[in-house]
Design an enzyme around this catalytic site. Structure first.
Site, PDB file in Angstrom:
ATOM      1  N   ARG A  34       0.957   4.866  17.952  1.00  0.00           N
ATOM      2  CA  ARG A  34       0.417   5.825  16.813  1.00  0.00           C
ATOM      3  C   ARG A  34       0.773   7.252  17.432  1.00  0.00           C
ATOM      4  O   ARG A  34       1.386   7.922  16.506  1.00  0.00           O
ATOM      5  CB  ARG A  34      -0.978   5.669  16.601  1.00  0.00           C
ATOM      6  CG  ARG A  34      -1.438   4.470  15.896  1.00  0.00           C
ATOM      7  CD  ARG A  34      -0.536   3.965  14.900  1.00  0.00           C
ATOM      8  NE  ARG A  34      -1.173   2.683  14.316  1.00  0.00           N
ATOM      9  CZ  ARG A  34      -0.125   1.853  13.634  1.00  0.00           C
ATOM     10  NH1 ARG A  34       0.882   2.168  13.484  1.00  0.00           N
ATOM     11  NH2 ARG A  34      -0.765   0.791  13.042  1.00  0.00           N
TER      12      ARG A  34
ATOM     13  N   ASP B 298       1.015  -1.037   0.101  1.00  0.00           N
ATOM     14  CA  ASP B 298       0.024  -0.005   0.101  1.00  0.00           C
ATOM     15  C   ASP B 298       0.713   1.067  -0.007  1.00  0.00           C
ATOM     16  O   ASP B 298       0.648   2.123  -0.799  1.00  0.00           O
ATOM     17  CB  ASP B 298      -0.907  -0.080   1.505  1.00  0.00           C
ATOM     18  CG  ASP B 298      -1.940  -0.951   1.021  1.00  0.00           C
ATOM     19  OD1 ASP B 298      -1.820  -2.068   0.329  1.00  0.00           O
ATOM     20  OD2 ASP B 298      -3.000  -0.743   1.837  1.00  0.00           O
TER      21      ASP B 298
ATOM     22  N   SER C 277      -4.069  -9.324   8.744  1.00  0.00           N
ATOM     23  CA  SER C 277      -3.370  -8.366   8.739  1.00  0.00           C
ATOM     24  C   SER C 277      -2.449  -8.207  10.244  1.00  0.00           C
ATOM     25  O   SER C 277      -3.165  -8.336  11.028  1.00  0.00           O
ATOM     26  CB  SER C 277      -4.009  -7.152   8.316  1.00  0.00           C
ATOM     27  OG  SER C 277      -3.739  -6.049   9.415  1.00  0.00           O
TER      28      SER C 277
ATOM     29  N   ASP D 173      -6.587   3.554  13.113  1.00  0.00           N
ATOM     30  CA  ASP D 173      -5.307   4.398  12.955  1.00  0.00           C
ATOM     31  C   ASP D 173      -5.394   5.549  12.317  1.00  0.00           C
ATOM     32  O   ASP D 173      -4.592   6.490  12.573  1.00  0.00           O
ATOM     33  CB  ASP D 173      -4.357   3.335  12.250  1.00  0.00           C
ATOM     34  CG  ASP D 173      -3.993   2.047  13.238  1.00  0.00           C
ATOM     35  OD1 ASP D 173      -4.090   2.405  14.478  1.00  0.00           O
ATOM     36  OD2 ASP D 173      -3.724   1.084  12.792  1.00  0.00           O
TER      37      ASP D 173
END
Ligand code: ARG
Length: 404
Positions: free
Chosen positions: A94, A15, A179, A123
């Protein structure tokens, strides 16, 4: 500030590689930024790939130690947890990734911040809310919410075709049926085959460590020392060895946790966007520390402070989950958490065994445990007959209420 210059949070995956090239094709000067929060990646190779995709400059930032001391240990000091079981492994990482992102943008005079998080997850909010606090003047580019991007890339197939056209190497991890997000605190597994919440996960899915079913028959006995609510030393009680320093200490706890299969959670959670989602999280060292720290608070905190902290931990967990680490309300709550932690000094003994971190003892020089009072010894300052009046007054309203 140059709004034609973008800093892209780059992972090396398909990605963000396609995003990198897509940004260049749109005329941007792209700087790739790779955050090292303890995921086991080959950073040289990822940096090389970013250059191959056309990045004009590449940053690899080692954030590991700061991640532990300023984020993980803060969350643990708050006993932060989401929906009872999730220790927030991804959510805690994050804010530090976003903070460094902003630092680089300022250093480079870049006006655009770009990330590759999808439009469905948490996220995206965590990154963007952090950018908004830390760099309000920045433009945020989120391809997965960009109509132009979405028109061009309807699925994986379009991205693979684009990658092939641009000679972007396609990573093998693409073949994984779920994932993964990894850092020092945890590894998360979501999506793909895990999307059916009724289907048990396959224990071979885990990248590392032992499953509790296969864990050793002998426990490891350890002692964790805390100062001001943060861990400072871990001792192996039987071997007499010890480990200090944030990174070495946490690595050691992770190793022990993985050896015994500690900290696996399989849950359905409520995402910020409202949908329910199934995730499997492995938080080995974090779970050991969380248990030990909370236990030491039971010995060292005042009863009412401890009880206030209990509901605050739910609130703080929600704020971290929802991407509000850099917010006035988070600062506000954390000020009092930090204040409370001045008392949290001492050590906790644990037996790490078959998927669990059992507390087996604790000690503090500033303990509030009063043996004299607890043992109901009159000489210890406790007169049992006092309890009579106390209960009479405490229950006054109950009597009054039931007369009706
Ligand atoms: N659901 C968890 C959370 O929101 C884990 C997210 C993992 N992120 C990822 N990009 N794989 O914190």
């Amino acid at each position: 500030m140059d709004y034609n210059k973008v800093v892209l949070a780059y992972s090396g995956g398909l990605d963000t590689s396609v995003i990198l090239r897509w940004l260049i094709d749109k005329g941007y000067d792209v700087i790739a930024y790779i955050a090292d929060v303890g995921q086991h990646d080959d950073f040289d190779q990822i940096a090389e790939k970013a250059r191959a995709c056309g990045a004009s400059k590449v940053y690899v930032s080692d954030l590991k130690e700061e991640f532990l001391t300023d984020y993980v240990y803060e969350a643990i000091a708050a006993n932060a947890v989401y929906e009872n079981v999730y220790l927030l492994g991804t959510a805690v990482a994050r804010p530090i990734i976003a903070k460094e992102h902003v630092r680089i943008a300022r250093e480079e005079g870049a006006g655009v911040l770009c990330h590759g998080a999808t439009g469905k997850g948490n996220d995206q909010a965590r990154f963007e809310l952090a950018y908004m606090t830390l760099m309000p003047e920045a433009e945020i580019l989120s391809p997965w919410k960009d109509p132009e991007w979405l028109a061009e890339f309807k699925g994986r197939k379009d991205m693979i075709a684009y990658a092939e056209k641009c000679e972007i190497p396609i990573p093998v991890s693409l073949r994984k049926p779920f994932s993964i997000d990894e850092n020092l605190l945890h590894t998360s597994y979501e999506a793909g085959v895990l999307e059916d919440p009724g289907r048990p996960y396959d224990k071979d899915m885990f990248k590392k460590g032992t499953h509790p079913f296969d864990a050793p028959d002998e426990p490891d006995l350890i002692r964790i020392h805390f100062k001001g609510g943060a861990p400072v030393k871990v001792e192996d009680i039987e071997a007499g060895t010890s480990v200090e320093g944030p990174l070495a200490l946490f690595d050691h706890l992770n190793e022990l946790g993985l050896k015994h299969g500690v900290g696996i959670v399989d849950m359905v959670e409520n995402r910020l966007m409202g949908m329910k989602s199934r995730g499997v999280y492995v938080t080995p060292g974090g779970t050991i520390l969380f248990n030990a720290h909370r236990d030491l608070e039971s010995l060292t905190l005042d009863k009412e402070v401890q009880h206030y902290k209990e509901w605050m931990s739910i609130e703080i967990g929600r704020l971290i989950y929802n991407g509000l680490w850099f917010s006035p309300e988070f600062d506000f709550l954390m000020q009092s958490v930090r204040h409370s932690q001045k008392a949290v000094n001492g050590h906790v003994d644990l037996a790490i065994y078959k998927g669990a971190a059992h507390v087996i003892g604790r000690h503090s020089d500033s303990s509030r445990y009063d043996n004299g009072i607890a043992s109901m010894d009159e000489h210890g300052g406790y007169d049992q007959t006092d309890a009579k009046g106390f209960i009479r007054i405490f229950g006054l309203r109950l009597k009054a209420g039931s007369k009706k």
